[in-house]
Design a protein around this motif. Structure first.
Motif, PDB file in Angstrom:
ATOM      1  N   SER A  80       0.836  -1.203   0.000  1.00 12.73           N
ATOM      2  CA  SER A  80       0.000   0.000   0.000  1.00 12.73           C
ATOM      3  C   SER A  80       0.868   1.248   0.000  1.00 12.73           C
ATOM      4  O   SER A  80       0.572   2.221  -0.688  1.00 12.73           O
ATOM      5  N   THR A  84       0.483   3.697  -3.202  1.00 16.58           N
ATOM      6  CA  THR A  84      -0.083   5.033  -2.983  1.00 16.58           C
ATOM      7  C   THR A  84       0.953   6.126  -3.250  1.00 16.58           C
ATOM      8  O   THR A  84       0.608   7.199  -3.715  1.00 16.58           O
ATOM      9  N   THR A  87       0.797   6.481  -7.064  1.00 17.57           N
ATOM     10  CA  THR A  87      -0.378   7.203  -7.567  1.00 17.57           C
ATOM     11  C   THR A  87      -0.335   8.672  -7.145  1.00 17.57           C
ATOM     12  O   THR A  87      -0.820   9.545  -7.847  1.00 17.57           O
ATOM     13  N   TYR A 243      -4.050   4.905   4.288  1.00 25.12           N
ATOM     14  CA  TYR A 243      -3.243   5.564   3.255  1.00 25.12           C
ATOM     15  C   TYR A 243      -4.050   6.506   2.384  1.00 25.12           C
ATOM     16  O   TYR A 243      -3.799   6.598   1.196  1.00 25.12           O
ATOM     17  N   ALA A 244      -5.044   7.177   2.928  1.00 20.59           N
ATOM     18  CA  ALA A 244      -5.887   7.961   2.042  1.00 20.59           C
ATOM     19  C   ALA A 244      -5.652   9.446   2.193  1.00 20.59           C
ATOM     20  O   ALA A 244      -6.341  10.101   2.942  1.00 20.59           O
ATOM     21  N   HIS A 246      -5.046  11.171  -0.833  1.00 17.20           N
ATOM     22  CA  HIS A 246      -5.017  11.636  -2.223  1.00 17.20           C
ATOM     23  C   HIS A 246      -6.158  12.556  -2.590  1.00 17.20           C
ATOM     24  O   HIS A 246      -6.107  13.242  -3.589  1.00 17.20           O
ATOM     25  N   THR A 393      -7.694   6.552  -4.179  1.00 15.19           N
ATOM     26  CA  THR A 393      -6.296   6.463  -3.787  1.00 15.19           C
ATOM     27  C   THR A 393      -5.519   5.464  -4.619  1.00 15.19           C
ATOM     28  O   THR A 393      -4.388   5.709  -4.996  1.00 15.19           O
ATOM     29  N   TYR A 394      -6.131   4.321  -4.912  1.00 16.36           N
ATOM     30  CA  TYR A 394      -5.373   3.253  -5.545  1.00 16.36           C
ATOM     31  C   TYR A 394      -5.506   3.197  -7.059  1.00 16.36           C
ATOM     32  O   TYR A 394      -4.567   2.868  -7.744  1.00 16.36           O
TER      33      TYR A 394
END
Length: 450
Positions: A80, A84, A87, A243-244, A246, A393-394
């Motif tokens: 992840s 991430t 991206t 992991y968000a 973005h 995110t992904y």
């Protein structure tokens, strides 16, 4: 019969109206939160990104590890982190790929990639679910941490309902949400970023201090196979949520000045790298050491598992509160921007203080109300995490990249993007299923407004 020549004045009139229209639009853009100030330094982007990314999600990582197990857990965390970061790099690159134009908002990039109408419909619902979802979850987290602080500091006091703590927490936001733009919340954001590093350190430091608990078990908790599998899915959602950041990346980059010689992506990328180093320092130790010390008996918030030393845990909870205050504002800013854009550009309300006061206060009240009504925190995270975080995110950046740059089939870029898209889609479906089950389990034992 010649064509009639229009009277001389209309030409002047039309250009005048055109100029007037542009002037009006420019003044509105200067008033809107995201495009109003473009003089941020690269380190602003570093701590805005840390604040946006290191959510309270970090505290549930040991619990996610306990549902994933050692091997899969470490794999998912590292994968992840890499995906991430990739991206995120794409988003930073795409911010100014059209010379002379900047995509200041996620949906503007979406419109460029998928067309005017479709772009809005693909990006805006996702972005709103993420941002409003995060704000609601943070209302609950803030309230819970305040309550925990109160209970730890004063164990013999009268028990106060969580509802009231969420209201206390929301009262801060009624004031803070009046700050006009990203640069004006940079102080709040810096404090939040420092706090996130501090309480993560407390969480793993206290775990090291406690050491490996006697009789610690690392097996899966659930007795049935189905239970184990569904918990595994839900834990994937927790990791996705961690992991968000973005959803607010372009909006943060929009605050950095840019010229053809010095594009904004250079300082932004510098900030992102620093932010990602901090993220690694927060996430990996907490997840691994927390799981190592407590095994599968760890609760979904590691600070609850660590009961003593009391003053330290109280301090950590207060830090969570401060951090969540900052994060709430960072995620709310793009929502305020959307609300104000609609009010001013579509419905032609006059921009000003009154509009801002009413619109933003209503939004804060809305997130508070939903937070008070549904405070089963963990399951909501898994569900939202899978449903909306995974795409934005992904794999949404990858799809845009393929749509815009059209890399050659079978080239490295093409393969990388497709791998990310496939992994992201799997994550989206699996973690939504797991999260929904958590919600159903929790809802059966839950009393409203307790």
């Amino acid at each position: 019969m010649g064509t009639e020549v229009p009277p001389h004045g209309t030409y002047k009139n039309n250009t005048y109206q055109g100029e007037n229209q542009q002037r009006k639009e420019k003044s509105i853009d200067e008033w809107l939160p995201i495009t109003s100030s473009r003089n941020a330094k690269w380190w602003y982007s570093a701590f805005h990104n840390v604040t946006a990314m290191v959510g309270a999600g970090v505290l549930s990582l040991p619990y996610a590890m306990s549902e994933l197990g050692w091997g899969p857990g470490i794999t998912v965390l590292i994968l992840s982190w890499i995906i991430t970061l990739y991206t995120l790099w794409q988003m930073v690159e795409m911010h100014e790929m059209v010379p002379g134009k900047r995509f200041d908002r996620y949906h503007e990039l979406g419109q460029h990639a998928f067309g005017e109408k479709l772009g809005l419909w693909i990006v805006v619902p996702q972005q709103l679910i993420v941002e409003v979802g995060v704000n609601i979850v943070y209302m609950v987290t803030g309230g819970k941490s305040l309550k925990k602080f109160h209970d730890v500091v004063c164990p013999d006091c009268k028990n106060i309902k969580l509802t009231y703590f969420i209201m206390i927490f929301a009262s801060v936001h009624f004031v803070l949400s009046q700050l006009p733009n990203f640069n004006s919340i940079s102080g709040v954001s810096l404090a939040a970023a420092v706090m996130s590093l501090s309480y993560s350190t407390i969480a793993w430091g206290a775990s090291v201090d406690k050491g490996k608990q006697p009789g610690v078990e690392y097996g899966y908790k659930s007795s049935s196979t189905a239970g184990t599998v569904l918990s595994f899915f839900s834990a994937l959602g927790d990791v996705a949520f961690a992991y968000a950041g973005h959803n607010v990346v372009l909006e943060i980059q929009a605050t950095i000045p840019s010229t053809p010689e010095k594009p904004s992506k250079k300082p932004m990328w510098k900030g992102v790298i620093v932010a990602y180093m901090v993220v690694a320092l927060c996430y990996f130790p907490v997840a691994l050491i927390g799981y190592w010390a407590f095994g599968n008996s760890v609760s979904d918030n590691i600070l609850i598992t660590l009961e003593k030393p009391r003053w330290l845990i109280a301090m950590a909870n207060m830090m969570v509160v401060i951090h969540v205050i900052g994060s709430y504002q960072i995620y709310a800013m793009p929502v305020f921007d959307m609300i104000e854009t609609v009010l001013v550009k579509k419905l032609h309300f006059p921009p000003g203080v009154t509009l801002r006061l009413i619109a933003r206060s209503l939004y804060v009240a809305f997130t508070m109300f939903i937070g008070i009504t549904f405070p089963f925190f963990g399951g909501l995270l898994g569900f939202f995490g899978g449903f909306a975080f995974a795409p934005t995110t992904y794999f949404l950046p990858c799809i845009m990249w393929l749509a815009i740059y059209k890399p050659r089939r079978g080239s490295l870029s093409w393969i990388t993007n497709w791998v990310c898209i496939i992994l992201g889609i799997c994550l989206m479906f699996l973690s939504s299923i797991g999260g929904l089950r958590q919600i159903i389990i929790n809802a059966s034992t839950y009393q409203f407004y307790s």
